[in-house]
Design a protein around this motif. Structure first.
Motif, mmCIF file in Angstrom:
data_model
loop_
_atom_site.group_PDB
_atom_site.id
_atom_site.type_symbol
_atom_site.label_atom_id
_atom_site.label_comp_id
_atom_site.label_asym_id
_atom_site.label_seq_id
_atom_site.Cartn_x
_atom_site.Cartn_y
_atom_site.Cartn_z
ATOM 1 N N GLU A 67 0.839 -1.206 0.000
ATOM 2 C CA GLU A 67 0.000 0.000 0.000
ATOM 3 C C GLU A 67 0.874 1.257 0.000
ATOM 4 N N GLU A 68 1.922 1.238 0.812
ATOM 5 C CA GLU A 68 2.781 2.413 0.898
ATOM 6 C C GLU A 68 3.466 2.703 -0.432
ATOM 7 N N ARG A 69 3.995 1.671 -1.061
ATOM 8 C CA ARG A 69 4.665 1.869 -2.347
ATOM 9 C C ARG A 69 3.672 2.316 -3.427
ATOM 10 N N LEU A 70 2.458 1.750 -3.407
ATOM 11 C CA LEU A 70 1.452 2.177 -4.374
ATOM 12 C C LEU A 70 1.104 3.645 -4.158
ATOM 13 N N GLY A 71 0.944 4.047 -2.908
ATOM 14 C CA GLY A 71 0.633 5.445 -2.626
ATOM 15 C C GLY A 71 1.707 6.385 -3.117
ATOM 16 N N GLN A 72 2.978 6.003 -2.946
ATOM 17 C CA GLN A 72 4.075 6.830 -3.439
ATOM 18 C C GLN A 72 4.010 6.971 -4.956
ATOM 19 N N ALA A 73 3.640 5.875 -5.629
ATOM 20 C CA ALA A 73 3.535 5.921 -7.087
ATOM 21 C C ALA A 73 2.356 6.780 -7.532
ATOM 22 N N PRO A 79 -3.315 15.206 -10.602
ATOM 23 C CA PRO A 79 -4.619 15.029 -9.964
ATOM 24 C C PRO A 79 -5.662 14.452 -10.922
ATOM 25 N N GLU A 80 -5.603 14.846 -12.166
ATOM 26 C CA GLU A 80 -6.574 14.344 -13.143
ATOM 27 C C GLU A 80 -6.399 12.851 -13.376
ATOM 28 N N THR A 81 -5.151 12.397 -13.449
ATOM 29 C CA THR A 81 -4.890 10.967 -13.644
ATOM 30 C C THR A 81 -5.341 10.170 -12.438
ATOM 31 N N ARG A 82 -5.014 10.649 -11.227
ATOM 32 C CA ARG A 82 -5.432 9.953 -10.009
ATOM 33 C C ARG A 82 -6.948 9.838 -9.932
ATOM 34 N N ALA A 83 -7.636 10.892 -10.292
ATOM 35 C CA ALA A 83 -9.094 10.897 -10.187
ATOM 36 C C ALA A 83 -9.741 9.890 -11.132
ATOM 37 N N GLY A 84 -9.041 9.480 -12.177
ATOM 38 C CA GLY A 84 -9.599 8.519 -13.122
ATOM 39 C C GLY A 84 -9.342 7.077 -12.749
ATOM 40 N N LEU A 85 -8.689 6.827 -11.622
ATOM 41 C CA LEU A 85 -8.349 5.467 -11.218
ATOM 42 C C LEU A 85 -9.355 4.918 -10.207
ATOM 43 N N LEU A 86 -9.461 3.598 -10.190
ATOM 44 C CA LEU A 86 -10.187 2.880 -9.142
ATOM 45 C C LEU A 86 -9.168 2.036 -8.396
ATOM 46 N N VAL A 87 -8.958 2.331 -7.122
ATOM 47 C CA VAL A 87 -7.967 1.637 -6.298
ATOM 48 C C VAL A 87 -8.687 0.838 -5.220
ATOM 49 N N HIS A 88 -8.475 -0.473 -5.237
ATOM 50 C CA HIS A 88 -9.054 -1.353 -4.230
ATOM 51 C C HIS A 88 -8.001 -1.695 -3.183
ATOM 52 N N THR A 89 -8.386 -1.662 -1.922
ATOM 53 C CA THR A 89 -7.597 -2.335 -0.908
ATOM 54 C C THR A 89 -8.534 -3.284 -0.164
ATOM 55 N N LYS A 90 -8.044 -3.922 0.887
ATOM 56 C CA LYS A 90 -8.824 -4.991 1.515
ATOM 57 C C LYS A 90 -8.901 -4.775 3.027
ATOM 58 N N ALA A 91 -9.814 -5.500 3.653
ATOM 59 C CA ALA A 91 -10.028 -5.361 5.091
ATOM 60 C C ALA A 91 -10.212 -6.735 5.715
ATOM 61 N N SER A 137 -5.351 2.048 5.941
ATOM 62 C CA SER A 137 -4.866 1.885 4.568
ATOM 63 C C SER A 137 -4.695 3.233 3.885
ATOM 64 N N LEU A 138 -5.651 4.141 4.095
ATOM 65 C CA LEU A 138 -5.553 5.467 3.474
ATOM 66 C C LEU A 138 -4.338 6.222 3.995
ATOM 67 N N GLU A 139 -4.011 6.014 5.268
ATOM 68 C CA GLU A 139 -2.808 6.652 5.813
ATOM 69 C C GLU A 139 -1.558 6.108 5.129
ATOM 70 N N ARG A 140 -1.484 4.766 4.992
ATOM 71 C CA ARG A 140 -0.291 4.180 4.341
ATOM 72 C C ARG A 140 -0.225 4.572 2.867
ATOM 73 N N LEU A 141 -1.376 4.673 2.228
ATOM 74 C CA LEU A 141 -1.411 5.085 0.825
ATOM 75 C C LEU A 141 -1.113 6.576 0.658
ATOM 76 N N GLY A 142 -1.193 7.328 1.747
ATOM 77 C CA GLY A 142 -0.991 8.764 1.662
ATOM 78 C C GLY A 142 -2.167 9.491 1.050
ATOM 79 N N LEU A 143 -3.361 8.905 1.147
ATOM 80 C CA LEU A 143 -4.550 9.485 0.522
ATOM 81 C C LEU A 143 -5.514 10.079 1.539
ATOM 82 N N MET A 144 -5.145 10.065 2.819
ATOM 83 C CA MET A 144 -6.007 10.641 3.840
ATOM 84 C C MET A 144 -6.142 12.144 3.596
#
Length: 262
Positions: A67-73, A79-91, A137-144
């Motif tokens: 998750e951390e490495r994906l968030g860095q990438a 912002p436009e590219t990120r907004a067009g993605l669907l990112v799944h994580t798990k619980a 997960s959002l914290e590790r992804l850096g998306l919080m």
């Protein structure tokens, strides 16, 4: 099974993020070297350049390192590219620092950080567990609190078939599938998060073969049949439909019957 009438293309492919971080442990995720942040960024960039817009990861993948490495990438994208993605994580599987019991946050590769092999996995298949897992997960992804976030999906991950609780493996076994389907279980939590707009996609991610994962296909069918129709927007089924194993066929048929994409 009915065959798709339209051709497969890049939009049909999901990038699996398990390999962009180092591994951990001798079961489940396995052990592998750290190929570094530049490799993760290049992998994600190549996938996007090929037209892939959906990415899957999990806390279990490298004890949060994936998750951390994906968030860095993701953070180096526009912002436009990120907004067009669907990112799944798990619980379902929370990771804690062994010394403090605190949630594992970003910085696994910083100098002096405890090695990821010391991180402790704790299972939680409740609705609160879904909320806690997503927040961590959002914290590790850096998306919080990020404004230009990708769309988010959350999958319930391997209940009754994981390193802490494998069906038939010990007397302390807990029926996590039944727990997840209860009033305060994770499946209700997924529906609540989706209804609140926190996630846009609720799913399951489970092994679908019987060799090592005894009974896993039956647990998938229990979830599909035991939850209200519409709970799952898709199902990620690992390992049960290939040249060596077709043990996942009943799960594929049940998904088809319920209209759940695989």
């Amino acid at each position: 099974m009915r065959l798709r009438s339209e051709p497969l293309g890049a939009s049909s492919v999901v990038l699996g993020g398990i390999w962009i971080g180092p591994g951990w442990g001798n079961r489940g995720d396995g052990s592998r070297p750290d190929l570094g942040e530049p490799n993760a960024r290049a992998t994600v960039r190549a996938a996007l350049d090929a037209g892939i817009t959906e990415i899957d990861t999990a806390p279990w993948y490298g004890a949060g390192a994936s998750e951390e490495r994906l968030g860095q990438a993701l953070r180096v994208l526009s912002p436009e590219t990120r907004a067009g993605l669907l990112v799944h994580t798990k619980a379902g599987r929370l990771f804690r620092e062994a010394a403090s019991g605190a949630p594992c946050v970003r910085g696994f590769d910083r100098p002096g950080a405890p090695p990821i092999c010391t991180r402790v996995c704790v299972n939680d298949y409740t609705a609160e567990g879904a909320r806690t897992s997503l927040s961590e997960s959002l914290e590790r992804l850096g998306l919080m609190n990020e404004i230009a976030c990708p769309r988010l999906g959350l999958r319930i991950h391997d209940p009754n078939d994981n390193s802490n609780n494998r069906k038939g493996a010990s007397a302390s076994w807990v029926d996590e599938v039944a727990l997840a389907m209860g009033e305060t279980g994770m499946c209700a939590g997924l529906r609540e998060l989706r209804a609140a707009g926190v996630i846009c996609h609720a799913s399951l991610g489970m092994n679908c073969n019987r060799e090592e994962h005894m009974g896993a296909p039956d647990e998938i069918i229990r979830l599909l049949r035991g939850c209200p129709v519409g709970t799952f927007d898709s199902a990620l089924l690992a390992g049960g439909w290939n040249l060596l194993s077709q043990e996942g066929l009943p799960c594929l048929e049940e998904c088809e019957r319920l209209g759940v994409p695989v």
